[in-house]
Scaffold this motif. Structure first.
Motif, short mmCIF file in Angstrom:
data_model
loop_
_atom_site.label_atom_id
_atom_site.label_comp_id
_atom_site.label_asym_id
_atom_site.label_seq_id
_atom_site.Cartn_x
_atom_site.Cartn_y
_atom_site.Cartn_z
N LYS A 168 0.81 -1.21 0.00
CA LYS A 168 0.00 0.00 0.00
C LYS A 168 0.85 1.26 0.00
CE LYS A 168 -4.45 0.99 0.09
NZ LYS A 168 -5.39 0.39 -0.88
N GLU A 178 4.63 1.56 -3.06
CA GLU A 178 4.44 1.84 -4.49
C GLU A 178 4.43 3.33 -4.77
OE1 GLU A 178 1.69 0.29 -8.23
OE2 GLU A 178 0.93 0.11 -6.18
N GLU A 181 2.72 -5.18 -11.21
CA GLU A 181 1.58 -4.30 -10.98
C GLU A 181 0.26 -5.07 -10.84
OE1 GLU A 181 -0.58 -0.31 -12.87
OE2 GLU A 181 1.34 -1.02 -13.67
N PRO A 182 -0.03 -6.06 -11.73
CA PRO A 182 -1.25 -6.85 -11.53
C PRO A 182 -1.29 -7.58 -10.19
CG PRO A 182 -0.40 -7.19 -13.74
CD PRO A 182 0.64 -6.41 -13.01
N THR A 183 -0.12 -8.06 -9.72
CA THR A 183 -0.09 -8.77 -8.45
C THR A 183 -0.33 -7.82 -7.28
OG1 THR A 183 1.46 -10.38 -9.41
CG2 THR A 183 1.28 -10.32 -7.00
N ILE A 184 0.31 -6.66 -7.31
CA ILE A 184 0.11 -5.66 -6.26
C ILE A 184 -1.35 -5.22 -6.23
CG2 ILE A 184 0.62 -3.28 -5.57
CD1 ILE A 184 2.72 -5.21 -4.69
N ASN A 185 -1.92 -5.00 -7.42
CA ASN A 185 -3.33 -4.60 -7.49
C ASN A 185 -4.24 -5.70 -6.93
OD1 ASN A 185 -2.69 -2.15 -8.65
ND2 ASN A 185 -2.95 -2.88 -10.76
N ASN A 201 -4.05 -5.46 -3.17
CA ASN A 201 -4.77 -4.30 -2.66
C ASN A 201 -6.28 -4.42 -2.86
OD1 ASN A 201 -2.44 -2.99 -1.77
ND2 ASN A 201 -2.09 -2.02 -3.76
N ASP A 202 -6.70 -5.05 -3.97
CA ASP A 202 -8.13 -5.18 -4.28
C ASP A 202 -8.74 -6.46 -3.73
OD1 ASP A 202 -7.81 -2.82 -5.65
OD2 ASP A 202 -7.61 -3.79 -7.62
N ASP A 228 -8.32 -9.53 -4.77
CA ASP A 228 -8.78 -10.36 -5.88
C ASP A 228 -8.47 -11.82 -5.53
OD1 ASP A 228 -9.27 -11.71 -8.23
OD2 ASP A 228 -8.30 -10.23 -9.52
#
Length: 311
Positions: free
Chosen positions: A95, A98, A193-197, A200-201, A203
């Motif tokens: 969080k 980045e 970036e997809p993994t961090i998102n 955070n989301d 998923d």
């Protein structure tokens, strides 16, 4: 184990979790500096054996004897506190770090450059003296290989579940190998970036696939690494030191998005100050860990000489 030491393992786990979220910084390096690396690797090996024996013995009605023996050899007093610390460390880093890397890239990389450079003292000192020619050569070759790897341009890959599975299996190898950053490997593959998102989301679908890949990678790699540390300890530590040194390229403060390195430019003074702070932090950690080990060894010696009381 004393409560204070368990709390210390929670903070060590948090530091490992933070490191895994930062491209260029290895959680394995932090584990090595804080003195828990070999116990973690041994525990991971026992867990892999537990699963292997359970899968092979239970369907054949041979019981849980071998699996249970392996499970009892896990250093739970170390592993559990580490895991408790790792999760919040990883979430907080995902969080907060980045935006720092985006807004203050030179300063942030300068801090981590100092942290990782000082960390190389740990495997170097563990090899001992004198260094043999083969060990020096292994350090150089590993360093060059890591330098080349960290200079590869960032790729762009569609996060298909199979791609995520394979990438996670590779990245978890970096988790247990000092000097190799799992986050950096994901960045190179275009999946950071997809993994961090996804973290955070929350998923859960993506994270489930990623976790499956991590389990597969851990099962395939950790036993090999454990065997290397047992049978070829000095050479393995020399390679680790080389990888840590070579990976410093990823943390050079002045570089482009394509990882082209530049001469020092702006923000030199704050970068140097943060670099020195990083070196100092790791130096304090190394000194504190060595004092802890000496104190533990002294206490063990004193206990061995104590005369049992006669009731």
């Amino acid at each position: 184990m004393a409560l204070g030491e368990r709390v210390g393992h929670v903070f060590r786990g948090a530091a490992i979790g933070v490191a895994e979220a930062v491209p260029g910084v290895s959680g394995g390096t932090i584990a090595l500096v804080t003195g828990v690396y070999e116990r973690v690797i041994a525990s991971a090996g026992h867990l892999v054996n537990t699963v292997r024996y359970a899968v092979s013995d239970v369907p054949r009605r041979r019981g849980w004897t071998r699996a249970g023996q392996q499970l009892r050899q896990v250093h739970w007093d170390v592993v559990v506190p580490l895991l408790i610390g790792m999760l919040p460390g990883l979430l907080i880093a995902a969080k907060l770090l980045e935006p720092l890397l985006e807004d203050y890239p030179e300063q942030t990389r300068g801090l981590f450059l100092g942290l990782v450079l000082a960390s190389v003292l740990v495997p170097v000192s563990m090899v001992g003296t004198p260094w043999r020619g083969a060990e020096v050569a292994a350090l150089v070759v590993a360093g060059v290989a890591a330098f080349v790897l960290t200079g590869l341009p960032q790729a762009s890959i569609t996060p298909h579940p199979l791609v995520v599975l394979v990438a996670a299996a590779v990245a978890v190898c970096a988790l247990v190998l000092p000097g190799v950053s799992g986050s950096f490997l994901l960045l190179t593959l275009g999946l950071y970036e997809p993994t961090i998102n996804a973290v955070n989301d929350r998923d859960l679908g993506y994270l489930a696939v990623f976790a499956t890949g991590m389990v597969i990678g851990l099962a395939l790699f950790v036993k090999l690494l454990q065997w290397l540390l047992e049978q070829h300890r000095r050479m393995t530590l020399a390679v680790m030191a080389g990888v840590i040194l070579g990976s410093l390229r990823a943390l050079w403060p002045w570089q482009s998005e394509d990882r082209d390195m530049y001469a020092p430019g702006g923000n030199v003074l704050p970068v140097v100050a943060l670099f020195l702070l990083g070196v100092a932090v790791v130096a304090v950690m190394i000194v504190a860990e060595r004092r802890r080990l000496r104190r533990a060894a002294r206490d063990l010696t004193e206990e061995s000489y104590e005369t049992p009381r006669v009731r």
